[in-house]
Design an enzyme around this catalytic site. Structure first.
Site, PDB file in Angstrom:
ATOM      1  N   LEU A   1       0.843  -1.192   0.000  1.00 55.97           N
ATOM      2  CA  LEU A   1       0.000   0.000   0.000  1.00 55.97           C
ATOM      3  C   LEU A   1       0.880   1.244   0.000  1.00 55.97           C
ATOM      4  O   LEU A   1       1.987   1.241   0.550  1.00 55.97           O
ATOM      5  CB  LEU A   1      -0.919  -0.008   1.225  1.00 55.97           C
ATOM      6  CG  LEU A   1      -1.814  -1.237   1.375  1.00 55.97           C
ATOM      7  CD1 LEU A   1      -2.885  -0.986   2.411  1.00 55.97           C
ATOM      8  CD2 LEU A   1      -2.449  -1.648   0.054  1.00 55.97           C
TER       9      LEU A   1
ATOM     10  N   GLY B   1       0.948  -5.166   1.409  1.00 60.63           N
ATOM     11  CA  GLY B   1      -0.090  -5.161   0.375  1.00 60.63           C
ATOM     12  C   GLY B   1       0.333  -5.893  -0.887  1.00 60.63           C
ATOM     13  O   GLY B   1      -0.507  -6.459  -1.600  1.00 60.63           O
TER      14      GLY B   1
ATOM     15  N   ASN C   1       4.548  -7.697   6.571  1.00 60.89           N
ATOM     16  CA  ASN C   1       5.517  -7.112   7.504  1.00 60.89           C
ATOM     17  C   ASN C   1       4.971  -5.908   8.262  1.00 60.89           C
ATOM     18  O   ASN C   1       5.728  -5.088   8.780  1.00 60.89           O
ATOM     19  CB  ASN C   1       6.775  -6.687   6.727  1.00 60.89           C
ATOM     20  CG  ASN C   1       6.468  -5.583   5.721  1.00 60.89           C
ATOM     21  OD1 ASN C   1       5.375  -5.530   5.187  1.00 60.89           O
ATOM     22  ND2 ASN C   1       7.418  -4.707   5.474  1.00 60.89           N
ATOM     23  N   GLU C   2       3.635  -5.787   8.322  1.00 58.65           N
ATOM     24  CA  GLU C   2       3.030  -4.573   8.886  1.00 58.65           C
ATOM     25  C   GLU C   2       3.572  -4.212  10.263  1.00 58.65           C
ATOM     26  O   GLU C   2       3.784  -3.038  10.577  1.00 58.65           O
ATOM     27  CB  GLU C   2       1.495  -4.724   8.969  1.00 58.65           C
ATOM     28  CG  GLU C   2       0.771  -4.480   7.656  1.00 58.65           C
ATOM     29  CD  GLU C   2       0.764  -5.674   6.716  1.00 58.65           C
ATOM     30  OE1 GLU C   2       1.468  -6.668   7.002  1.00 58.65           O
ATOM     31  OE2 GLU C   2       0.066  -5.611   5.686  1.00 58.65           O
TER      32      GLU C   2
HETATM   33  C1  LIG Z   1      -8.148  -1.638  13.907  1.00 58.49           C
HETATM   34  C2  LIG Z   1      -7.407  -1.976  12.675  1.00 58.49           C
HETATM   35  C3  LIG Z   1      -8.104  -1.627  11.444  1.00 58.49           C
HETATM   36  C4  LIG Z   1      -7.584  -1.726  10.235  1.00 58.49           C
HETATM   37  C5  LIG Z   1      -6.190  -2.120   9.918  1.00 58.49           C
HETATM   38  C6  LIG Z   1      -5.242  -1.069  10.249  1.00 58.49           C
HETATM   39  C7  LIG Z   1      -4.169  -0.763   9.613  1.00 58.49           C
HETATM   40  C8  LIG Z   1      -3.654  -1.389   8.416  1.00 58.49           C
HETATM   41  C9  LIG Z   1      -2.979  -0.328   7.694  1.00 58.49           C
HETATM   42  C10 LIG Z   1      -2.190  -0.459   6.689  1.00 58.49           C
HETATM   43  C11 LIG Z   1      -1.749  -1.647   6.065  1.00 58.49           C
HETATM   44  C12 LIG Z   1      -0.746  -1.489   5.192  1.00 58.49           C
HETATM   45  C13 LIG Z   1      -0.178  -2.556   4.420  1.00 58.49           C
HETATM   46  C14 LIG Z   1       0.976  -2.062   3.556  1.00 58.49           C
HETATM   47  O1  LIG Z   1       1.093  -2.509   2.456  1.00 58.49           O
HETATM   48  S1  LIG Z   1       2.025  -0.881   4.189  1.00 58.49           S
HETATM   49  C15 LIG Z   1       3.383  -0.798   3.060  1.00 58.49           C
HETATM   50  C16 LIG Z   1       4.424  -1.813   3.394  1.00 58.49           C
HETATM   51  N1  LIG Z   1       5.532  -1.708   2.485  1.00 58.49           N
HETATM   52  C17 LIG Z   1       6.789  -1.716   2.861  1.00 58.49           C
HETATM   53  O2  LIG Z   1       7.118  -1.843   4.012  1.00 58.49           O
HETATM   54  C18 LIG Z   1       7.825  -1.524   1.781  1.00 58.49           C
HETATM   55  C19 LIG Z   1       8.538  -0.242   1.954  1.00 58.49           C
HETATM   56  N2  LIG Z   1       9.509  -0.077   0.882  1.00 58.49           N
HETATM   57  C20 LIG Z   1      10.699  -0.694   0.863  1.00 58.49           C
HETATM   58  O3  LIG Z   1      11.044  -1.472   1.720  1.00 58.49           O
HETATM   59  C21 LIG Z   1      11.582  -0.378  -0.300  1.00 58.49           C
HETATM   60  O4  LIG Z   1      11.143   0.795  -0.899  1.00 58.49           O
HETATM   61  C22 LIG Z   1      11.637  -1.507  -1.354  1.00 58.49           C
HETATM   62  C23 LIG Z   1      12.399  -2.705  -0.794  1.00 58.49           C
HETATM   63  C24 LIG Z   1      10.247  -1.904  -1.811  1.00 58.49           C
HETATM   64  C25 LIG Z   1      12.400  -0.965  -2.600  1.00 58.49           C
HETATM   65  O5  LIG Z   1      13.664  -0.511  -2.211  1.00 58.49           O
HETATM   66  P1  LIG Z   1      14.480   0.428  -3.210  1.00 58.49           P
HETATM   67  O6  LIG Z   1      15.792   0.684  -2.537  1.00 58.49           O
HETATM   68  O7  LIG Z   1      14.474  -0.134  -4.558  1.00 58.49           O
HETATM   69  O8  LIG Z   1      13.627   1.767  -3.310  1.00 58.49           O
HETATM   70  P2  LIG Z   1      13.467   2.917  -2.209  1.00 58.49           P
HETATM   71  O9  LIG Z   1      14.533   3.937  -2.417  1.00 58.49           O
HETATM   72  O10 LIG Z   1      13.342   2.355  -0.849  1.00 58.49           O
HETATM   73  O11 LIG Z   1      12.052   3.528  -2.597  1.00 58.49           O
HETATM   74  C26 LIG Z   1      11.896   4.360  -3.720  1.00 58.49           C
HETATM   75  C27 LIG Z   1      10.879   5.416  -3.378  1.00 58.49           C
HETATM   76  O12 LIG Z   1       9.612   4.779  -3.145  1.00 58.49           O
HETATM   77  C28 LIG Z   1       9.120   5.152  -1.845  1.00 58.49           C
HETATM   78  N3  LIG Z   1       8.359   4.024  -1.294  1.00 58.49           N
HETATM   79  C29 LIG Z   1       8.782   2.794  -1.073  1.00 58.49           C
HETATM   80  N4  LIG Z   1       7.790   2.026  -0.601  1.00 58.49           N
HETATM   81  C30 LIG Z   1       6.726   2.819  -0.504  1.00 58.49           C
HETATM   82  C31 LIG Z   1       5.372   2.614  -0.074  1.00 58.49           C
HETATM   83  N5  LIG Z   1       4.904   1.417   0.339  1.00 58.49           N
HETATM   84  N6  LIG Z   1       4.522   3.643  -0.120  1.00 58.49           N
HETATM   85  C32 LIG Z   1       4.934   4.857  -0.533  1.00 58.49           C
HETATM   86  N7  LIG Z   1       6.200   5.122  -0.964  1.00 58.49           N
HETATM   87  C33 LIG Z   1       7.058   4.099  -0.947  1.00 58.49           C
HETATM   88  C34 LIG Z   1      10.386   5.443  -1.059  1.00 58.49           C
HETATM   89  O13 LIG Z   1      10.088   6.247   0.066  1.00 58.49           O
HETATM   90  C35 LIG Z   1      11.220   6.169  -2.097  1.00 58.49           C
HETATM   91  O14 LIG Z   1      10.676   7.473  -2.221  1.00 58.49           O
HETATM   92  P3  LIG Z   1      11.621   8.734  -2.535  1.00 58.49           P
HETATM   93  O15 LIG Z   1      12.265   8.415  -3.857  1.00 58.49           O
HETATM   94  O16 LIG Z   1      12.615   8.827  -1.409  1.00 58.49           O
HETATM   95  O17 LIG Z   1      10.702   9.890  -2.573  1.00 58.49           O
END
Ligand SMILES: CC/C=C\C/C=C\C/C=C\C=C\CC(=O)SCCNC(=O)CCNC(=O)[C@H](O)C(C)(C)COP(=O)(O)OP(=O)(O)OC[C@H]1O[C@@H](n2cnc3c(N)ncnc32)[C@H](O)[C@@H]1OP(=O)(O)O
Length: 300
Positions: free
Chosen positions: A106, A151, A175-176
């Site tokens: 997400l 997500g 991994n939330e």
């Molecule tokens: C009572 C309860 C009721 C309801 C439930 C409650 C809550 C649930 C709520 C939410 C659930 C969420 C589920 C999710 O999916 S959360 C997202 C989880 N994702 C991650 O942890 C991944 C994060 N990203 C990374 O680890 C890395 O980016 C990578 C391994 C995917 C890629 O690594 P790279 O080195 O290739 O690239 P980066 O430099 O890290 O990233 C580039 C760029 O993209 C931005 N970014 C990365 N991931 C996200 C994301 N998920 N959302 C938004 N933006 C993201 C990152 O910040 C970089 O941005 P900039 O270039 O610095 O601007």
């Protein structure tokens, strides 16, 4: 399946579904298809149809990391709806066009610093995508060619079969907790259905991201293959699944999946309200801030 997309008219109007894809896709016949069969899609979703096989390959391309923003979710929904309603297609392969990343899950920027109305609209779209993939009448195969946390993992788990590329960087899992948030109950349900209660209990609490060998062992994916064989493996698995008569397979899929989907369908509005309440908490916003900062710092 009668699902309403339920997104703001403005959001939908901004998109140009089914526009010819500029550049690479324009005028290029889809791989494996006869002359004249063109790729189509929307800016972030490239669809390569193979009508002869009854299969479409759906490539996600929302660089840099295929994070599931509201616009991207909307485009995915529209593509899926279109394929679902086109009798040409019996199966789809979901894969990524972003090297090394299946989907980063997400989009955190849709939940951080946003007002409640936006969060509610976003969550509705997340629910919608899950229901559409999970209950699809089509055979849905995940050709997972990159990392798929949270997500991204949910999207993979919603497929009928998962083929993961054998690269130690391509971890998969919910991994939330590592972000200081929790996996919603329907994410949890799908994981429990896939890997069993005990394994899911550990994986969810510890926020495990399984590298390919562990992923195969725990059963979160069905097959791990060399990276250059992910697409061809997905195609041959698809052929096996398409050998089964659609009506029998679809009814069976529904029988198995409906109880899980019904848990959300019976309380969608409450789930949206819970999400909005949870995500709006100061402590949760703070956790998201810290996590986003960590992602930024990682770059150096
Ligand atoms: C009572 C309860 C009721 C309801 C439930 C409650 C809550 C649930 C709520 C939410 C659930 C969420 C589920 C999710 O999916 S959360 C997202 C989880 N994702 C991650 O942890 C991944 C994060 N990203 C990374 O680890 C890395 O980016 C990578 C391994 C995917 C890629 O690594 P790279 O080195 O290739 O690239 P980066 O430099 O890290 O990233 C580039 C760029 O993209 C931005 N970014 C990365 N991931 C996200 C994301 N998920 N959302 C938004 N933006 C993201 C990152 O910040 C970089 O941005 P900039 O270039 O610095 O601007």
């Amino acid at each position: 399946m009668a699902l309403t997309v339920g997104l703001r008219p403005l959001t939908r109007a901004l998109l140009r579904p089914w526009a010819r894809v500029p550049g690479a896709a324009l005028g290029r016949p889809a791989a494996g298809s006869g002359d004249g069969v063109r790729c189509f899609g929307s800016p972030r979703v490239l669809v390569e149809p193979d009508p002869a096989a009854g299969v479409a390959v759906m490539k996600m391309r929302n660089p840099p990391v295929n994070s599931l923003s509201l616009e991207f979710l909307t485009e995915l929904l529209i593509s899926l709806e279109k394929l679902e309603n086109d009798k040409t297609f019996r199966g789809i392969i979901i894969t990524s066009d972003c090297p090394g990343i299946f989907s980063a899950g997400l989009d955190l920027l849709e939940m951080y610093g946003r007002d409640p109305a936006h969060c509610a609209e976003y969550w509705k779209a997340v629910q919608e995508l899950w229901l559409r993939v999970y209950l699809s009448n089509l055979v849905v195969i995940g050709a997972i060619n990159g990392i798929s946390p949270a997500g991204g993992c949910l999207l993979s788990l919603s497929c009928d079969y998962r083929v993961l590329a054998n690269n130690p960087k391509y971890a998969i899992g919910l991994n939330e907790t590592l972000l200081g948030i929790i996996a919603p109950f329907w994410f949890k349900d799908v994981l429990v259905n896939t890997i069993g209660h005990r394994a899911a209990e550990r994986a969810l609490q510890l926020g495990f991201l399984f590298p390919p060998s562990d992923a195969l062992q725990v059963g979160i994916v069905d097959q791990v293959v060399p990276e250059d064989q992910v697409q061809s493996t997905a195609r041959s698995v698809m052929a096996q699944w398409l050998a089964i008569p659609d009506h029998a397979r679809q009814l069976t899929k529904n029988l198995v999946r409906k109880p899980t989907a019904d848990r959300l369908l019976q309380q969608r509005d409450a789930d949206i309200q819970n999400f909005v309440r949870f995500i709006s908490r100061d402590s949760i916003q703070k956790s998201l801030h810290v996590y986003l900062e960590k992602l930024k710092q990682k770059k150096g």
